[in-house]
Write a protein that holds these residues in place. Structure first.
Motif, short mmCIF file in Angstrom:
data_model
loop_
_atom_site.label_atom_id
_atom_site.label_comp_id
_atom_site.label_asym_id
_atom_site.label_seq_id
_atom_site.Cartn_x
_atom_site.Cartn_y
_atom_site.Cartn_z
N PRO A 1 0.83 -1.21 0.00
CA PRO A 1 0.00 0.00 0.00
C PRO A 1 0.86 1.26 0.00
O PRO A 1 1.85 1.34 0.73
CB PRO A 1 -0.80 -0.11 1.29
N SER A 2 0.48 2.21 -0.86
CA SER A 2 1.27 3.43 -0.99
C SER A 2 1.30 4.25 0.30
O SER A 2 2.21 5.05 0.51
CB SER A 2 0.70 4.30 -2.12
N ASP A 3 0.27 4.06 1.15
CA ASP A 3 0.22 4.88 2.38
C ASP A 3 1.18 4.39 3.46
O ASP A 3 1.23 4.93 4.57
CB ASP A 3 -1.22 4.93 2.92
N GLY A 4 1.92 3.34 3.17
CA GLY A 4 2.92 2.85 4.12
C GLY A 4 2.32 2.12 5.31
O GLY A 4 3.00 1.91 6.31
N SER A 5 1.06 1.71 5.20
CA SER A 5 0.41 1.04 6.33
C SER A 5 0.97 -0.36 6.57
O SER A 5 0.80 -0.92 7.64
CB SER A 5 -1.11 0.97 6.08
N LEU A 6 1.60 -0.93 5.55
CA LEU A 6 2.22 -2.25 5.71
C LEU A 6 3.64 -2.20 5.17
O LEU A 6 3.89 -1.56 4.15
CB LEU A 6 1.43 -3.30 4.93
N PRO A 7 4.57 -2.88 5.83
CA PRO A 7 5.95 -2.86 5.33
C PRO A 7 6.11 -3.77 4.11
O PRO A 7 5.36 -4.73 3.94
CB PRO A 7 6.74 -3.40 6.53
N PRO A 8 7.07 -3.46 3.25
CA PRO A 8 7.23 -4.25 2.02
C PRO A 8 7.95 -5.57 2.23
O PRO A 8 8.82 -5.68 3.08
CB PRO A 8 8.06 -3.33 1.12
N LEU A 9 7.57 -6.56 1.44
CA LEU A 9 8.29 -7.83 1.41
C LEU A 9 9.37 -7.75 0.32
O LEU A 9 9.47 -6.76 -0.39
CB LEU A 9 7.31 -8.97 1.09
N GLN B 1 9.14 -18.27 -7.76
CA GLN B 1 9.61 -17.14 -6.97
C GLN B 1 9.69 -17.50 -5.49
O GLN B 1 8.94 -18.36 -5.01
CB GLN B 1 8.65 -15.95 -7.11
N ARG B 2 10.59 -16.81 -4.81
CA ARG B 2 10.64 -16.91 -3.35
C ARG B 2 10.46 -15.50 -2.81
O ARG B 2 11.22 -14.60 -3.16
CB ARG B 2 12.00 -17.44 -2.90
N PHE B 3 9.47 -15.35 -1.96
CA PHE B 3 9.24 -14.07 -1.30
C PHE B 3 9.80 -14.17 0.13
O PHE B 3 9.62 -15.19 0.80
CB PHE B 3 7.75 -13.73 -1.21
N PHE B 4 10.42 -13.10 0.58
CA PHE B 4 11.02 -13.12 1.91
C PHE B 4 10.41 -12.01 2.76
O PHE B 4 10.21 -10.89 2.29
CB PHE B 4 12.54 -12.93 1.79
N ASN B 5 10.12 -12.36 3.98
CA ASN B 5 9.55 -11.39 4.92
C ASN B 5 10.60 -11.02 5.97
O ASN B 5 10.85 -11.80 6.89
CB ASN B 5 8.31 -12.00 5.59
N PRO B 6 11.23 -9.86 5.83
CA PRO B 6 12.30 -9.50 6.78
C PRO B 6 11.77 -8.90 8.08
O PRO B 6 12.55 -8.50 8.94
CB PRO B 6 13.11 -8.46 6.00
N HIS B 7 10.46 -8.82 8.22
CA HIS B 7 9.87 -8.10 9.35
C HIS B 7 9.51 -9.06 10.49
O HIS B 7 9.57 -10.28 10.34
CB HIS B 7 8.64 -7.32 8.90
#
Lengths: 698, 198
Positions: free
Chosen positions: A34-42, A64-70
């Motif tokens: 979301p552009s409003d920054g409500s969620l951090p990017p993967l 693909q492999r998606f990584f969640n650094p959060h």
């Protein structure tokens, strides 16, 4: 109406459009946040693409492999442009380290189950189609500090045009969906490894393979029918090459992190050998001798459409809507060059449209230098903005036609019809009022291809899709070659001898120089079939015939069933555009999508745990189909490439296939005769040389 | 007119400072490192139109197969050995003109030719210029005889549309021989005219 060459003007326009592209801020395939920054990017950790082009269709597998650094679990939403005629056939998510293949469910139901599982914190995945624009893949949850692995497979026909094959791995989005752009930010960076591997297996010899705009690609020829293309960028040496290439393309310094950016289409061309015969190629899938078979019949006519030499009237209809921002200056420059190329006896009109359409010229004007200068200056004063009222632009263009002269309508657009009249049937009605050929240049991946394709086909013209990574001049040469020759209109195919049915396309429209006709259908039984291709050439009937056998059993190409299903769905969708969203047509698309496991406007591919599939009574038919297709692909990979030509005994076409301007190649080669001559020369010249040298010394 | 005639004890070093051995070396390296008719290096009409203009030069340095490489390199070596001494510093200009005229011929006169590779156009540029220089210096009728043979050969090749006794993966394009020779002769004739004026 006759057609005539448009090479110079269109070439100039599109060439300059191409030149403008590096300056354009384009959106790309990537993970949406979301552009409003409500969620951090993967992060996209790995993006690996395997493509096999064989037997007239391409199978593209994206892993693909998606990584969640959060520190919190998140949902990943990956968006990518809909590949041309591409149908998603497999979506697999690794759950508990085991691959779970998706099943096709009605769109709303699939979304409901997905949301349910998401709310319960269970693993789930969903692939949906957003009209003609994007496929969206959602996976939940990507656990904190963990990776999620997914695989997506899609099928698409891979036709040859004028001896040249073209495959596009679409990554650029066209930036035409403003609401989506405002809401989401796409992260298109791959952090660990990007790999693109394309295997090309052809029944006909391939002379050359080329990737414009991708200098990091390695091209290997195994033999004249087997080529391989690979791009590999990973943390290490190879990534530096790609990074350097991307920097040179974008003119920007990339941060040291990503190894690849998913913002440019990868386009692969292959050129077939010269002087190949016109041919009929048949590919079938009939695992059960007593059951129903599926066939793909590809007709590649010989080069017997005659060139046209006529006077010229041009109506340019140019898109100046907001999505053309950044391209407009170059568009004007392109039009300028195009107009300067016209003969002074030619006439032209210029139409522009955004939310409204208006004519820049006051009726037809001669293409003399004073007029050209005047109207180019006028075009310079415009600013692209607002929405896209395509209907208004075309309406103005059609009104401008002079009934007494042959004319062509050239539409250049990168957008969608989103203002004013947007119904396909209204467009069709407009174009059928006049005998005019519409030639459309569809820029980018997000234009309304279904609409533009239908309009051009119904008008007897043609549409060319153009990626920003295309060899623009090559595409222009293809277009010019078509417009500069007669076309076979009102084409239809007749099959007699055995029972056949469900033929698609029902109305193939017109056949232009270099084009292939590809039909899908079903058959029962086996045996000799009389094939008749009919059409009108300059108003006179033209027939081509051949005879060959349909086999009793074949099991190597199960993908044909999905290709037939997709082609049928496309035709049903066109009918819906023409006649409105009737319930039975919608139901037909849904049923075919579910039966053949295809993601459509009304069906989505859902992945949940096995017990959830059971709980909802969802049968694992797609899993079975995927297993069959994988086994067949494995078998095919171990077999030598076969020609699928079936009309050798009774050729349907007498002449060799059309190529671009002959397209031959030459070697600057001397030979043994020359060497003998040079040695002879040496024996005579050496004494002379000595004489000259000693004279000079004296 | 001075065609750079030099003392014979300098001729060996002159040959090595001339373009021929270096072009041969580059052609061999490209062939063995990049492979035959490297797709990114050959003259490719569509790619050039799309801005890949390096192909106008590199196209002359790559070869379609080993036979193509072998004959062209042998030919260039021989022509260089024969004429570098006579042409001296003119060699580079002759090659440049040959390259330009061959490319221009391919582009404007042979639009059907989609792809091209090989050194023979440049070989013929050096050959044409070298023969003319030799004749200017010697006025020997043998030079006229050999020049006639070469011209006849190119004429026959043009007529039959193929190079004589030459079998390479990409069939030989005789027009490139004629274009190269014209390019070489043009440079020498222009230099000759300039020298006469001086």
């Amino acid at each position: 109406m006759d057609k005539y060459t448009i090479s110079f003007p269109i070439r100039s326009i599109l060439w300059l459009l191409l030149l403008s592209l590096p300056a354009i801020q384009l959106s790309a395939a990537g993970l949406l946040t979301p552009s409003d920054g409500s969620l951090p990017p993967l992060q996209i950790r790995d993006h690996q693409v395997e493509v096999v082009i064989e037997d007239g269709y391409a199978v593209t597998q994206v892993e693909q492999r998606f990584f969640n650094p959060h520190a919190m679990d998140l949902e990943a939403t990956y968006s990518f442009p809909v590949p041309e005629k591409g149908s998603v056939a497999e979506f697999t998510v690794w759950i508990d380290n085991q691959p779970v293949t998706g099943e096709v469910v009605e769109k709303k139901e699939a979304r409901r189950i997905y949301e349910e599982e998401k709310a319960a914190g269970n693993d789930a995945g969903l692939t949906e189609k957003d009209d003609y624009k994007t496929f969206e893949v959602s996976v939940t949850p990507v656990q904190a500090g963990q990776e999620t692995r997914i695989r997506l497979v899609y099928l698409q026909p891979a036709h040859i045009d004028t001896g040249i094959g073209r495959y596009v791995y679409p990554l650029e989005e066209g930036g035409v969906d403003e609401q989506k752009l405002a809401f989401w930010t796409a992260d298109d960076k791959v952090s660990n490894r990007f790999n693109f591997d394309l295997k090309l297996k052809s029944g006909y010899p391939i002379e050359a393979v080329r990737l414009p705009n991708s200098t990091a690609a390695r091209i290997n020829q195994q033999d004249d029918k087997h080529w391989q293309v690979s791009i590999d960028a990973q943390n290490g040496q190879a990534s530096a090459v790609t990074k350097q290439e991307q920097e040179s393309n974008t003119g920007q310094n990339l941060p040291s992190g990503p190894v690849y950016t998913l913002d440019k289409d990868i386009v692969v061309y292959w050129r077939l050998a010269e002087n190949l015969p016109g041919s009929v190629d048949l590919l079938t899938y009939k695992p059960n001798p007593n059951g129903r078979g599926t066939f793909m019949l590809s007709l590649t006519p010989g080069d017997d459409l005659q060139p046209i030499q006529q006077g010229r009237d041009w109506i340019f209809v140019l898109d100046i809507s907001g999505s053309m921002k950044g391209k407009y200056a170059s568009l004007v420059e392109g039009v300028s060059k195009a107009l300067h190329k016209l003969n002074s006896s030619d006439r032209f009109r210029l139409m522009v449209f955004n939310e409204q359409a208006r004519e820049m010229t006051a009726g037809y004007v001669n293409a003399d230098p004073a007029n050209v200068k005047h109207y180019i200056e006028a075009l310079h004063t415009l600013t692209p903005n607002h929405g896209t009222n395509l209907y208004a632009g075309l309406q103005l263009g059609v009104k401008a036609l002079d009934a007494d002269r042959t004319s062509a309508l050239v539409l250049v657009t990168d957008g969608v019809a989103n203002v004013g009249e947007t119904q396909q049937r209204a467009f069709l009605k407009l174009l059928t009022k006049q005998d005019v050929r519409l030639f459309t240049f569809i820029m980018g991946n997000s234009a309304n291809r279904p609409l533009l394709d239908t309009l051009t086909r119904e008008s007897g013209g043609f549409a060319l899709s153009i990626s920003n990574s295309d060899d623009m001049v090559g595409q222009i040469l293809l277009a010019a070659s078509k417009v500069g020759h007669q076309a076979l209109h009102g084409v239809n195919l007749k099959l007699t001898g055995i029972k056949t049915g469900d033929l698609t396309p029902i109305n193939p429209g017109s056949l232009y120089r270099g084009q292939q006709l590809v039909f899908f259908g079903h058959y029962w039984g086996d045996g000799e079939v009389e094939v008749e291709l009919n059409g009108l050439l300059s108003g006179k009937p033209k027939h081509y015939t051949s005879q060959f056998a349909f086999p009793v059993q074949t099991d190597l190409n199960p993908e044909l069933e999905r290709l037939w299903a997709y082609a049928t769905i496309e035709e049903l969708a066109q009918q819906m555009e023409d006649f409105g969203e009737e319930a039975d047509l919608k139901q037909a698309i849904t049923d075919i999508g579910k039966e053949y496991g295809l993601v459509t406007d009304y069906t989505s591919m859902l992945v949940v745990r096995n017990e959830v599939f059971d709980r909802h009574g969802i049968q694992r038919s797609n899993q079975q189909r995927v297993a069959t297709e994988q086994a067949a692909r494995q078998q095919r990979s171990q077999k030598p490439t076969q020609t699928r030509q079936v009309d050798q005994q009774r050729p349907m076409f007498n002449k060799p296939r059309a190529t671009l301007g002959g397209g031959s190649k030459g070697g600057g080669a001397i030979g043994p005769f020359d060497i003998v001559l040079l040695v002879l020369l040496a024996t005579i010249l050496l004494p002379l040389k000595r004489r000259i040298t000693s004279k000079a010394q004296k | 007119m001075n065609f750079g005639v030099i003392a014979s004890n300098q001729s060996r070093s002159r040959f090595w400072t001339g373009p021929a051995p270096w072009l041969v070396l580059i052609a061999i390296l490209l062939f063995f490192l990049a492979g035959p008719a490297q797709p990114e290096l050959v003259y490719d009409r569509m790619a050039i139109a799309n801005g890949e203009i390096w192909r106008l030069i590199t196209g002359h340095l790559v070869h379609s197969d080993f036979a193509h490489l072998l004959w062209d390199c042998a030919g260039l070596w021989l022509v260089g050995w024969l004429f570098d001494e006579l042409l001296s510093s003119m060699s580079w200009r002759v090659l440049g003109a040959g390259l330009l005229i061959v490319d221009a011929t391919l582009w404007w006169l042979l639009p059907d030719i989609q792809a091209y590779c090989g050194l023979s156009g440049l070989i013929n540029a050096l050959l044409g210029a070298g023969l003319y220089c030799t004749w200017r210096q010697s006025h020997d009728p043998w030079v006229v005889f050999i020049a006639s043979l070469v011209t006849l050969k190119i004429g026959i090749e043009w007529y039959i549309g193929a190079a004589l006794f030459t079998q390479t993966a990409w069939s030989s394009l005789p027009q490139s021989h004629a274009a190269g020779m014209i390019g070489g002769l043009l440079v020498i004739l222009i230099s000759s005219l300039q020298s006469s004026r001086e």
